[in-house]
Design a protein around this motif. Structure first.
Motif, short mmCIF file in Angstrom:
data_model
loop_
_atom_site.label_atom_id
_atom_site.label_comp_id
_atom_site.label_asym_id
_atom_site.label_seq_id
_atom_site.Cartn_x
_atom_site.Cartn_y
_atom_site.Cartn_z
N ARG A 49 0.82 -1.22 0.00
CA ARG A 49 0.00 0.00 0.00
C ARG A 49 0.85 1.27 0.00
N LYS A 50 2.15 1.10 0.06
CA LYS A 50 3.10 2.22 0.08
C LYS A 50 2.93 3.13 1.29
N SER A 51 2.45 2.55 2.39
CA SER A 51 2.30 3.33 3.62
C SER A 51 3.47 3.10 4.57
N PHE A 52 4.32 2.13 4.27
CA PHE A 52 5.45 1.81 5.13
C PHE A 52 6.39 3.00 5.26
N PHE A 53 6.57 3.73 4.18
CA PHE A 53 7.52 4.84 4.18
C PHE A 53 6.92 6.12 4.76
N SER A 54 5.67 6.04 5.21
CA SER A 54 5.04 7.21 5.84
C SER A 54 5.31 7.24 7.35
N ILE A 55 6.03 6.26 7.85
CA ILE A 55 6.32 6.20 9.29
C ILE A 55 7.28 7.34 9.64
N ARG A 56 6.82 8.20 10.52
CA ARG A 56 7.62 9.34 10.98
C ARG A 56 7.47 9.44 12.50
N LEU A 57 8.52 9.93 13.14
CA LEU A 57 8.44 10.16 14.58
C LEU A 57 7.51 11.35 14.79
N GLY A 58 6.50 11.15 15.58
CA GLY A 58 5.53 12.20 15.85
C GLY A 58 4.48 11.70 16.81
N LYS A 59 3.43 12.50 16.94
CA LYS A 59 2.36 12.18 17.87
C LYS A 59 1.74 10.82 17.59
N GLY A 60 1.45 10.53 16.33
CA GLY A 60 0.82 9.27 15.96
C GLY A 60 1.66 8.07 16.34
N LEU A 61 2.96 8.15 16.07
CA LEU A 61 3.85 7.04 16.40
C LEU A 61 3.97 6.88 17.92
N LEU A 62 3.97 7.99 18.65
CA LEU A 62 4.03 7.90 20.11
C LEU A 62 2.77 7.24 20.67
N TYR A 63 1.59 7.60 20.12
CA TYR A 63 0.36 6.93 20.52
C TYR A 63 0.43 5.44 20.19
N ALA A 64 0.93 5.12 19.02
CA ALA A 64 1.03 3.71 18.59
C ALA A 64 1.98 2.93 19.50
N ILE A 65 3.10 3.54 19.88
CA ILE A 65 4.05 2.86 20.77
C ILE A 65 3.45 2.66 22.16
N ALA A 66 2.75 3.68 22.66
CA ALA A 66 2.10 3.55 23.97
C ALA A 66 1.04 2.45 23.93
N ALA A 67 0.22 2.46 22.89
CA ALA A 67 -0.82 1.43 22.75
C ALA A 67 -0.17 0.05 22.61
N SER A 68 0.89 -0.03 21.85
CA SER A 68 1.58 -1.31 21.64
C SER A 68 2.19 -1.84 22.92
N THR A 69 2.72 -0.95 23.73
CA THR A 69 3.28 -1.37 25.01
C THR A 69 2.18 -1.91 25.91
N LEU A 70 1.05 -1.22 25.94
CA LEU A 70 -0.08 -1.70 26.74
C LEU A 70 -0.61 -3.04 26.23
#
Length: 185
Positions: A49-70
């Protein structure tokens, strides 16, 4: 509504599969293997889907990391709890995730729910009480496995909120890649 029902049906099989898996291989090995497969699958989807290269450090990734940790904590609690309880108890207690979500989103987020949803929540609680009460009366204690699975389901609404916030910034497959990566680690 349909997705919630489908989630409930699929999730009801998780304790049975978990108990069978735990008998064959250690829980953490099973969880790691599952996350490795999930990672490969969603990296493939994200590349397609070519969304892999849209990964950037930011609010969304921080939410995703927090959710993933939980979610890693939730699944660790569930897999550990399955070593000490039956699949039936785990399945009934697992349905309380919906009840805790209704409570969390109604009390904290001020989202309304219908009388039908409230009745469903009360039925879930009564099912869990039927699981806990005989054990508590008989042994004067709560089964460790039941308690761990209950704790996991109490954490789940916060996890759902973080995932919802992450979805505002990231594609679903990127969030799932993050989940698999954190779960694998």
């Amino acid at each position: 509504y349909r997705y919630g029902l489908l989630h409930a049906i699929l999730w009801s099989f998780a304790p049975i599969v978990g108990v069978l898996t735990i008998q064959a291989i250690p829980p953490l090995v099973s969880l790691t293997a599952i996350n490795a497969v999930i990672f490969v699958f969603f990296v493939s989807v994200a590349l397609y889907r070519k969304s892999f290269f849209s990964i950037r450090l930011g609010k969304g990734l921080l939410y995703a990391i927090a959710a993933s940790t939980l979610i890693a904590i939730v699944f660790s609690l569930i897999f550990t709890g399955l070593q000490y309880t039956s699949a039936g108890n785990a399945g009934i207690i697992g349905q309380l995730e919906f009840f805790f979500s209704y409570l969390f989103f109604n009390l904290v987020r001020r989202e309304r729910f219908s009388v039908k949803e409230l009745l469903g929540g009360l039925l879930m609680v009564s099912g869990a009480v039927l699981v806990f009460v005989p054990s508590v009366i008989e042994t004067a204690s709560v089964n460790v496995g039941d308690a761990l699975i209950l704790l996991a389901n109490m954490i789940a609404p916060v996890l759902n909120l973080l995932q919802r916030k992450a979805r505002e910034y990231l594609a679903n497959e990127v969030i799932l890649i993050t989940r698999a990566t954190v779960g694998f680690l």
